[in-house]
Scaffold this motif. Structure first.
Motif, PDB file in Angstrom:
ATOM      1  N   CYS A 164      46.462  47.062  46.196  1.00 38.49           N
ATOM      2  CA  CYS A 164      46.014  45.758  45.952  1.00 38.49           C
ATOM      3  C   CYS A 164      44.863  45.217  47.152  1.00 38.49           C
ATOM      4  O   CYS A 164      43.835  44.919  47.112  1.00 38.49           O
ATOM      5  N   PHE A 165      45.469  45.578  48.403  1.00 40.53           N
ATOM      6  CA  PHE A 165      44.602  45.238  49.396  1.00 40.53           C
ATOM      7  C   PHE A 165      43.184  46.209  49.607  1.00 40.53           C
ATOM      8  O   PHE A 165      42.273  45.784  49.730  1.00 40.53           O
ATOM      9  N   SER A 168      40.823  45.096  46.881  1.00 40.37           N
ATOM     10  CA  SER A 168      40.360  43.517  47.139  1.00 40.37           C
ATOM     11  C   SER A 168      39.463  43.334  48.307  1.00 40.37           C
ATOM     12  O   SER A 168      39.008  42.099  48.715  1.00 40.37           O
ATOM     13  N   LEU A 177      45.551  38.313  54.053  1.00 39.05           N
ATOM     14  CA  LEU A 177      46.597  38.441  53.073  1.00 39.05           C
ATOM     15  C   LEU A 177      47.628  39.480  53.586  1.00 39.05           C
ATOM     16  O   LEU A 177      48.705  39.348  53.270  1.00 39.05           O
ATOM     17  N   TRP A 181      51.618  38.953  53.424  1.00 44.95           N
ATOM     18  CA  TRP A 181      52.709  39.811  52.925  1.00 44.95           C
ATOM     19  C   TRP A 181      53.318  40.483  54.095  1.00 44.95           C
ATOM     20  O   TRP A 181      54.795  40.594  53.631  1.00 44.95           O
ATOM     21  N   MET A 268      47.913  39.015  43.537  1.00 47.03           N
ATOM     22  CA  MET A 268      47.228  40.025  44.380  1.00 47.03           C
ATOM     23  C   MET A 268      46.793  41.000  43.259  1.00 47.03           C
ATOM     24  O   MET A 268      45.597  41.528  43.338  1.00 47.03           O
ATOM     25  N   LEU A 289      46.851  32.573  44.671  1.00 46.77           N
ATOM     26  CA  LEU A 289      46.337  32.965  46.061  1.00 46.77           C
ATOM     27  C   LEU A 289      45.917  31.762  46.826  1.00 46.77           C
ATOM     28  O   LEU A 289      46.400  31.526  47.938  1.00 46.77           O
TER      29      LEU A 289
END
Length: 298
Positions: A164-165, A168, A177, A181, A268, A289
């Motif tokens: 996801c990171f 994104s 973010l 996490w 996310m 978010l």
């Protein structure tokens, strides 16, 4: 929305209904545009819907077992909660070019929270708290969480979160973010499993006059982290109704933070995965978010 997802047309649905549910042959059939990510939905007349799993790769028997378990979950919720859920009508078999079993259930009135936003409604927050309490009161029968999705250990989602990171980078402030996490993943699991709905997102709750009037997609009903259904606090509510939901449920700090962490993990994924295919889910991810980051250090 998904690679190689299955296609279904009104003509295919009509052929299946006429063949397998002949008493419904005269009913109108229309595709219903839903923000759901698991099934294509077709209205059968005004009182029923047919639901067709979208994602390929499942075996016929595996899909049938899932649909049967979803129907059983609906019966359990109908017997133990005061909020409407779709009632199971029948399981259809593959045919007319569609390769999997499919389901028929009742249509519920109301509109989803994606279209009638209940974020500022105290009444909706109270209803949501009642639903969560009622689901938690259902006996687990000694079962515990055994899946790979949300509801077990937060840190088991590290690999997915890394995806996801990475996906994104052009969409979100990923460095911040990641820090969020890093804190969430360390939150310890102390509570025993309770029954949870498992997916209280806007597309799965129905709203009428600012109240909760129905709950959809109940197949995820099962034992899990009690904090899991708190995702609804972040996906659905603004600050003050969210605070009232917490008070009503009596959430301690750890449970509340774990609920926030599960909402973060889900948001996310939704923000980037559905960016070009499902506007409602993409928008939910971004909004959730935003709510979470408003309460986190910069």
């Amino acid at each position: 929305m998904h690679q190689n997802q299955l296609g279904v047309t009104v003509g295919m649905v009509r052929e299946l209904v006429v063949d397998q549910f002949p008493h419904l042959a005269a009913k109108s059939i229309t595709e219903f545009e839903s923000e759901g990510t698991v099934n294509l939905i077709f209205r059968i007349g005004t009182e029923l819907v047919a639901r067709f799993p979208l994602q390929p790769g499942r075996e016929v028997e595996e899909t049938r077992e899932w649909l049967l378990s979803e129907a059983e979950a609906a019966r359990v919720l109908l017997a133990n909660t005061s909020f409407p859920v779709p009632e199971p009508v029948g399981i259809g078999e593959p045919g007319a070019g569609y390769p999997l079993p499919w389901s028929m259930q009742t249509w519920l009135p109301g509109v989803t929270a994606s279209h009638e936003d209940p974020a500022g409604s105290v009444a909706f927050a109270e209803n949501l708290a009642s639903f969560i309490e009622q689901v938690r009161s259902i006996e687990t029968g000694g079962r515990v969480f055994s899946g790979r999705g949300r509801g077990g250990e937060l840190a088991s989602h590290d690999e997915w979160m890394e995806t996801c990171f990475a996906e994104s980078e052009r969409l979100l402030e990923v460095s911040r973010l990641r820090r969020v996490w890093a804190r969430f993943r360390k939150l310890p699991r102390e509570s025993t499993d309770v029954m949870t709905h498992g997916d209280l997102v806007p597309g799965n709750v129905l709203v009428g006059d600012g109240r909760l009037v129905g709950v959809l997609d109940v197949g995820g009903l099962g034992p899990a982290d009690p904090a899991l259904d708190l995702v609804g606090a972040w996906h659905l509510l603004d600050r003050e109704p969210r605070r009232l939901l917490r008070v009503r449920l009596g959430c301690g700090d750890l449970e509340w933070e774990r609920g926030k962490a599960w909402a973060f993990e889900q948001a996310m994924g939704a923000a980037w995965y559905y960016q070009h295919s499902n506007e409602a889910m993409h928008r939910m991810g971004l909004r959730t978010l935003e709510r979470i980051l408003a309460e986190e250090p910069a």
